[in-house]
Each structure stands twice: as structure tokens, then as C-alpha cells.
Write a protein that holds these residues in place. Structure first.
Motif, PDB file in Angstrom:
ATOM      1  N   ASP A 292     -10.563 -34.096  64.728  1.00  0.00           N
ATOM      2  CA  ASP A 292     -11.714 -33.486  65.392  1.00  0.00           C
ATOM      3  C   ASP A 292     -12.921 -33.403  64.468  1.00  0.00           C
ATOM      4  OD1 ASP A 292     -10.348 -33.077  67.790  1.00  0.00           O
ATOM      5  OD2 ASP A 292      -9.454 -31.234  67.043  1.00  0.00           O
ATOM      6  N   PHE A 293     -12.783 -33.924  63.281  1.00  0.00           N
ATOM      7  CA  PHE A 293     -13.876 -33.898  62.302  1.00  0.00           C
ATOM      8  C   PHE A 293     -13.604 -35.024  61.303  1.00  0.00           C
ATOM      9  CE2 PHE A 293     -10.453 -31.053  61.193  1.00  0.00           C
ATOM     10  CZ  PHE A 293     -10.114 -31.475  59.922  1.00  0.00           C
ATOM     11  N   PRO A 294     -14.626 -35.530  60.636  1.00  0.00           N
ATOM     12  CA  PRO A 294     -14.384 -36.562  59.611  1.00  0.00           C
ATOM     13  C   PRO A 294     -13.568 -35.975  58.463  1.00  0.00           C
ATOM     14  CG  PRO A 294     -16.707 -36.489  60.250  1.00  0.00           C
ATOM     15  CD  PRO A 294     -16.060 -35.279  60.839  1.00  0.00           C
ATOM     16  N   GLY A 295     -12.601 -36.748  58.010  1.00  0.00           N
ATOM     17  CA  GLY A 295     -11.756 -36.269  56.929  1.00  0.00           C
ATOM     18  C   GLY A 295     -10.954 -37.404  56.310  1.00  0.00           C
ATOM     19  N   LYS A 296     -10.106 -37.008  55.390  1.00  0.00           N
ATOM     20  CA  LYS A 296      -9.241 -37.974  54.697  1.00  0.00           C
ATOM     21  C   LYS A 296      -7.788 -37.509  54.785  1.00  0.00           C
ATOM     22  CE  LYS A 296     -12.757 -39.307  51.284  1.00  0.00           C
ATOM     23  NZ  LYS A 296     -13.051 -39.394  49.831  1.00  0.00           N
ATOM     24  N   VAL A 297      -6.897 -38.476  54.840  1.00  0.00           N
ATOM     25  CA  VAL A 297      -5.467 -38.180  54.856  1.00  0.00           C
ATOM     26  C   VAL A 297      -4.963 -38.157  53.420  1.00  0.00           C
ATOM     27  CG1 VAL A 297      -3.194 -38.943  55.600  1.00  0.00           C
ATOM     28  CG2 VAL A 297      -5.153 -39.195  57.124  1.00  0.00           C
ATOM     29  N   LYS A 298      -4.382 -37.028  53.036  1.00  0.00           N
ATOM     30  CA  LYS A 298      -3.848 -36.920  51.684  1.00  0.00           C
ATOM     31  C   LYS A 298      -2.456 -37.536  51.568  1.00  0.00           C
ATOM     32  CE  LYS A 298      -4.343 -32.451  51.452  1.00  0.00           C
ATOM     33  NZ  LYS A 298      -4.359 -31.056  50.913  1.00  0.00           N
ATOM     34  N   LYS A 299      -1.658 -37.346  52.632  1.00  0.00           N
ATOM     35  CA  LYS A 299      -0.285 -37.846  52.553  1.00  0.00           C
ATOM     36  C   LYS A 299       0.278 -38.006  53.957  1.00  0.00           C
ATOM     37  CE  LYS A 299       4.243 -36.861  50.480  1.00  0.00           C
ATOM     38  NZ  LYS A 299       5.008 -35.940  49.622  1.00  0.00           N
ATOM     39  N   PHE A 300       1.019 -39.102  54.175  1.00  0.00           N
ATOM     40  CA  PHE A 300       1.778 -39.309  55.404  1.00  0.00           C
ATOM     41  C   PHE A 300       3.237 -38.931  55.159  1.00  0.00           C
ATOM     42  CE2 PHE A 300      -1.781 -42.165  56.359  1.00  0.00           C
ATOM     43  CZ  PHE A 300      -2.042 -41.811  57.672  1.00  0.00           C
ATOM     44  N   TRP A 301       3.793 -38.184  56.118  1.00  0.00           N
ATOM     45  CA  TRP A 301       5.191 -37.785  56.020  1.00  0.00           C
ATOM     46  C   TRP A 301       6.115 -38.711  56.812  1.00  0.00           C
ATOM     47  CZ3 TRP A 301       6.242 -34.237  52.498  1.00  0.00           C
ATOM     48  CH2 TRP A 301       5.234 -33.355  52.107  1.00  0.00           C
ATOM     49  N   VAL A 302       5.563 -39.728  57.451  1.00  0.00           N
ATOM     50  CA  VAL A 302       6.347 -40.669  58.265  1.00  0.00           C
ATOM     51  C   VAL A 302       5.941 -42.086  57.896  1.00  0.00           C
ATOM     52  CG1 VAL A 302       6.685 -39.077  60.203  1.00  0.00           C
ATOM     53  CG2 VAL A 302       4.623 -40.482  60.111  1.00  0.00           C
ATOM     54  N   ARG A 303       6.663 -43.039  58.448  1.00  0.00           N
ATOM     55  CA  ARG A 303       6.343 -44.453  58.217  1.00  0.00           C
ATOM     56  C   ARG A 303       6.422 -45.202  59.550  1.00  0.00           C
ATOM     57  NH1 ARG A 303      11.485 -43.520  56.373  1.00  0.00           N
ATOM     58  NH2 ARG A 303      13.138 -44.796  57.295  1.00  0.00           N
ATOM     59  N   TYR A 304       5.980 -46.433  59.514  1.00  0.00           N
ATOM     60  CA  TYR A 304       5.945 -47.250  60.724  1.00  0.00           C
ATOM     61  C   TYR A 304       7.361 -47.443  61.278  1.00  0.00           C
ATOM     62  CZ  TYR A 304       5.529 -51.407  63.654  1.00  0.00           C
ATOM     63  OH  TYR A 304       5.582 -52.297  64.693  1.00  0.00           O
ATOM     64  N   GLY A 305       7.486 -47.242  62.616  1.00  0.00           N
ATOM     65  CA  GLY A 305       8.768 -47.435  63.282  1.00  0.00           C
ATOM     66  C   GLY A 305       9.686 -46.238  63.237  1.00  0.00           C
ATOM     67  N   GLU A 306       9.262 -45.155  62.593  1.00  0.00           N
ATOM     68  CA  GLU A 306      10.118 -43.976  62.470  1.00  0.00           C
ATOM     69  C   GLU A 306      10.089 -43.160  63.763  1.00  0.00           C
ATOM     70  OE1 GLU A 306      10.522 -39.951  59.699  1.00  0.00           O
ATOM     71  OE2 GLU A 306       9.365 -41.692  58.995  1.00  0.00           O
ATOM     72  N   GLU A 307      11.257 -42.675  64.153  1.00  0.00           N
ATOM     73  CA  GLU A 307      11.363 -41.801  65.325  1.00  0.00           C
ATOM     74  C   GLU A 307      10.973 -40.384  64.910  1.00  0.00           C
ATOM     75  OE1 GLU A 307      12.297 -42.478  68.479  1.00  0.00           O
ATOM     76  OE2 GLU A 307      12.578 -44.626  68.145  1.00  0.00           O
ATOM     77  N   VAL A 308      10.126 -39.741  65.720  1.00  0.00           N
ATOM     78  CA  VAL A 308       9.672 -38.386  65.415  1.00  0.00           C
ATOM     79  C   VAL A 308       9.893 -37.505  66.634  1.00  0.00           C
ATOM     80  CG1 VAL A 308       7.950 -39.146  63.736  1.00  0.00           C
ATOM     81  CG2 VAL A 308       7.308 -38.912  66.138  1.00  0.00           C
TER      82      VAL A 308
END
Length: 484
Positions: free
Chosen positions: A89-105
């Protein structure tokens, strides 16, 4: 058949071979057997039957109906209502992803941490503005309390001054009925009454004095003189009587002088009382004017205080919506911060955004998704069909179900069957811009997760049955049109 029963051989030159020149020696011709008479043997009948069978089977084959399959290329995608792009909802940066491509959440599972420095700065700025406005509000409220207290005191003083003015005016309106005036007037009346008494007494004294004077004048008459000379009346007694008369005259004159002096004093008292009454009335007017001046002064003190109080209240009323707006903005920003500082999955599904690591520490705007989560239990295959085959699909679609079979290119051994659910009415060009394509869609059960988004498959759509010769002719005509 024996060799003795055969007819003798006869050499027959070929009819269409021109004669050679004489100098050329033709090669020896093989012996040609003479024409045989027709003889319908079982072998010939077999050949004829085989040919007839072949022709019959061929005719039946080309006339028999065959199913037309329209070919196309399918691309798998999640269902529209089962895919969610997650935006900031605002400009920002991602510090860390806790998931990866293809992962079930799972739903509400944390996916990434966001650096919201710009939002934190905006929250701090809004809070500073809010604190400033709240301080202004507190100051103006304090001023309102102070001004209200001063106004109350001045209003009380004004009320007292107004009562004084009204009471004094009421006294003036009563005129001579005022107690102090009544007292002076009573004193004047009493003095006047006394003056009248003195005047009455003086009249009596004057009359007595006149009687005494007349009596004295009788003694001075010639008759009395003759009697005195003739000694008819004793001189001593006459002298005594005359002395008594003179004494009475002197006494009466003294009393008259005393009465006149007393009357004069009483007149002076009346004048003094009258002057005191006039002075009292003048003082009463002055006092009324003083009370009126005091009332006007108090009213003049109240007016600016009322204006100041109204101005302070107006300022407070104008600050309240501003503070309420700022509080709402701060609350929304803090809620936005708490909701976006950790990105959570909006639904249970699969991460279908590749290369998430490349987005770390990269600025992401509000119009670009951070990642995409999709429920892959059901996949939608978008099949592209050439314009030449589109007529067949449109002709049959809506009348009956159109079976479609997909063979994924990544999984050779798997085949998926479904039916066409939707057709886009508008043709679109392919990437080269040379072909017009129609897109149709079919849904497939993917609970076993065999199909993946953006994967491709070869599609075959069962359209209708036609005689084979019509199918061949249609294919030839289509090829001619494509190469024309």
C-alpha cells in the motif's frame, strides 16, 4: 495344362516401334507365343474379387464418418478467483522472503518482511502534527477556562451594578416618597408649623402692644392732663400706671423682637432644609449617573471577554475536526504499517512468482505485485486456435459439449480430458502478427499438482464427424488457403 496342347508361338513386331534403317541389324526378338483365347480360370476370379473388395472397402472407408479434431496450443493458468497478487500500500523494500517459488502456503502465513522507512517517516510527521494541534487545543481550552472565569466575574459585577442602578432609579421614580426626602420635608413642615405659631403669637403681641400704646395715648390726652393738674387723679398712681404701661410696651416690643428673631431663624432653617433637599435630589441624580456609568463600564468589560471567549471556542471547534482527521490518519497509517510490515498470504495456495531473491532490497511501488499466490486445485487452460478452425468450434459450441484432450509437453505420459467452457468472441493476433487466433478455455482438476502455471500442452478439441473425403478435401483446401 501340357506343353503339347499349347498353340504354336507367333512372332508379332511391336506396332508402335518405327522400322530401323536397313544397315542396322536388329537384335533377335524373343519368341512370342500366339494369343490365347480367353479362359476364366479360378485365379482370375480371385484377382477380380480382390480388386472389387478393395474398391468396396476403400469406398466404404472414404465415405465413413470420422471425428474432426481441432489442434491448438494450451497454456495453463490458475483460476481467476483463486489467484491473488499481493501489493504494498506504499512504496517500500522487501528485507526478506520467508517462502520460495512453488512452495505451498497457508492462509495468513507470513511470506516476507518489508522495510517501510517512508511510511515510518510519514507516521512520525503525522504524529508531530497531531501533537502540535493537541497542544494548541489544550492552550485554547485553558484560555477558555480563564476567560470564562473572568467573564463570570464581570457578569456578576454587571448584575450587581444593574441592580444598583435599578434600585436607585426606582428610588428616584418614587420622588418625595423617598425616606430621606420625607424626613427633610417633615422637618420643613414642622419648622413651618412652628413659624406659623410664632406668627400667630406675634400678631397677638402686636395687638397687645397696640392696646398698651392706646392706653398710653389716653394718659397723654388733655383731659388726663387736666385731671392730673386738678389732682383729681393721684399723680403717684398715674405715674405708676404710666410706668406699668411703658414697661408692658417694652416687654411686648422685646417679645416681638424675640419672635421676629425666632421667625427669622426658622426661615433660615427652612431655607437650609430646602437647600438640603435640593442638594439631596441633585446628589441622587449624580448617584444615578454614577450607577449608570458603572453599569456601562461593566458591560464594556463583558463585551470583549465574550468576543475572546467566542474566538477561543471557534478555534477549538476548528481544531477538533483537524485533530480527529490526524488521529484517523495516524491510526490508518499505523494499521497499514502493522498490516504491511509483514506480508501474509491472503489465501491457501502456492507461490507462483519466480526469482523472489532478485526483489530483495529493491524498491517496489504500489502498482507492482510483490509476489503472487494461487490456489492450484483447479487450472484453466487457454487454448489458441487458428482462425481457419475457429468456425468449426463456434458452430458446435453451445449446441453440445466440446470434449478437449490436453497432453502436457513437460509430462509426456499424462493426458487430461475436459470440455470447453468459454470462447472469446474477438480474434487476436499472434506474436508475429501474421495469424489471427481465437482463444477458448477449459478447466482441469489439479489437486494432485501435476500441472504448473504457465506450462504448455498440445490440445485436441473434438468438434464433429464428417465423411473422410470431406475431411481430406477440407485439409487440402485449408493448406491451399494458407499458402495462397
Amino acid at each position: 495344362m501340357s506343353s503339347s496342347s499349347r498353340p504354336p508361338l507367333k512372332a508379332v513386331p511391336p506396332a508402335n516401334i518405327p522400322q530401323k534403317q536397313a544397315k542396322e541389324t536388329p537384335p533377335p526378338s524373343p519368341p512370342v507365343s500366339p494369343p490365347q483365347p480367353e479362359n476364366h480360370t479360378p485365379r482370375n476370379w480371385f484377382r477380380i474379387g480382390a480388386i472389387a473388395f478393395i474398391l468396396t472397402v476403400g469406398g466404404v472407408y472414404i465415405l465413413s464418418p470420422a471425428t474432426i479434431y481441432v489442434k491448438g496450443i494450451a497454456r495453463f493458468e490458475p483460476h481467476d478467483n483463486q489467484i491473488r497478487g499481493i501489493f504494498l500500500d506504499f512504496p517500500g523494500k522487501v528485507k526478506k522472503f520467508w517462502v520460495r517459488y512453488g512452495e505451498e502456503v497457508e492462509k495468513d502465513q507470513p511470506l516476507a518482511d518489508v522495510d517501510a522507512i517512508a511510511l515510518e517517516s510519514e507516521i512520525a510527521q503525522k504524529k508531530a502534527q497531531l501533537q502540535e494541534k493537541q497542544a494548541q487545543l489544550a492552550t485554547h481550552k485553558t484560555q477558555i477556562n480563564i476567560i470564562a472565569a473572568e467573564l463570570l466575574g464581570e457578569q456578576q459585577k454587571t448584575a450587581i451594578a444593574s441592580r444598583r442602578e435599578e434600585d436607585f432609579r426606582s428610588k428616584l421614580n418614587r420622588g418625595t416618597n423617598a425616606p430621606e426626602i420625607q424626613q427633610i420635608m417633615q422637618e420643613i413642615n414642622a419648622i413651618g408649623t412652628r413659624l406659623q405659631t410664632i406668627k400667630s403669637e406675634r400678631v397677638k403681641l402686636v395687638q397687645q402692644l397696640k392696646g398698651v400704646e392706646l392706653l398710653g395715648q389716653e394718659y397723654d390726652k388733655p383731659v388726663m392732663q387736666e385731671l392730673r393738674k386738678s389732682q383729681a387723679i393721684s399723680t403717684i398712681s398715674l405715674m405708676k400706671e404710666i410706668k406699668d404701661i411703658e414697661s408692658q410696651k417694652a416687654t411686648l416690643k422685646a417679645q416681638l423682637e424675640q419672635q421676629d428673631q425666632l421667625a427669622l431663624e426658622i426661615k433660615h432653617q427652612i431655607q437650609a432644609k430646602s437647600a438640603a433637599l435640593e442638594l439631596l435630589q441633585e446628589n441622587r441624580q449624580e448617584r444615578l449617573q454614577d450607577h449608570q456609568d458603572e453599569l456601562v463600564s461593566q458591560v464594556a468589560n463583558v463585551v470583549p471577554l465574550r468576543q475572546q471567549l467566542a474566538a477561543a471556542k471557534t478555534t477549538v471547534e476548528s481544531l477538533l475536526p483537524v485533530i480527529e482527521t490526524l488521529e484517523t490518519e495516524v491510526q490508518k497509517l499505523e494499521q497499514l504499517y502493522s498490516e504491511n510490515i509483514v506480508i501474509k498470504s491472503p489465501l491457501a495456495g502456492t507461490i507462483i512468482t519466480p526469482d523472489l531473491s532478485q526483489k530483495i532490497d529493491q524498491k517496489i511501488t504500489e502498482d507492482k505485485p510483490v509476489l503472487v499466490v494461487a490456489n492450484l486445485d483447479e487450472m484453466v487452460a487457454t487454448i489458441e486456435i487458428n482462425q481457419g478452425d475457429a468456425g468449426l468450434v463456434k458452430q458446435v459450441f453451445g449446441k453440445r459439449e466440446l470434449p478437449v484432450r490436453l497432453k502436457p509437453r513437460e509430462i509426456e505420459s499424462e493426458v487430461f480430458n475436459s470440455t470447453i467452457k468459454d470462447i472469446e468472441p474477438v480474434f487476436e493476433s499472434d506474436e508475429s502478427g501474421q495469424k489471427q487466433l481465437m482463444r477458448v478455455r477449459a478447466t482441469f482438476d489439479n489437486r494432485d499438482r501435476i500441472l504448473s502455471p504457465n506450462s504448455e500442452a498440445d490440445a485436441s478439441i473434438e468438434v464433429e464427424s464428417l465423411p473422410r473425403y470431406r475431411i481430406w478435401w477440407r485439409e487440402i483446401w485449408k493448406q491451399l488457403r494458407q499458402h495462397s
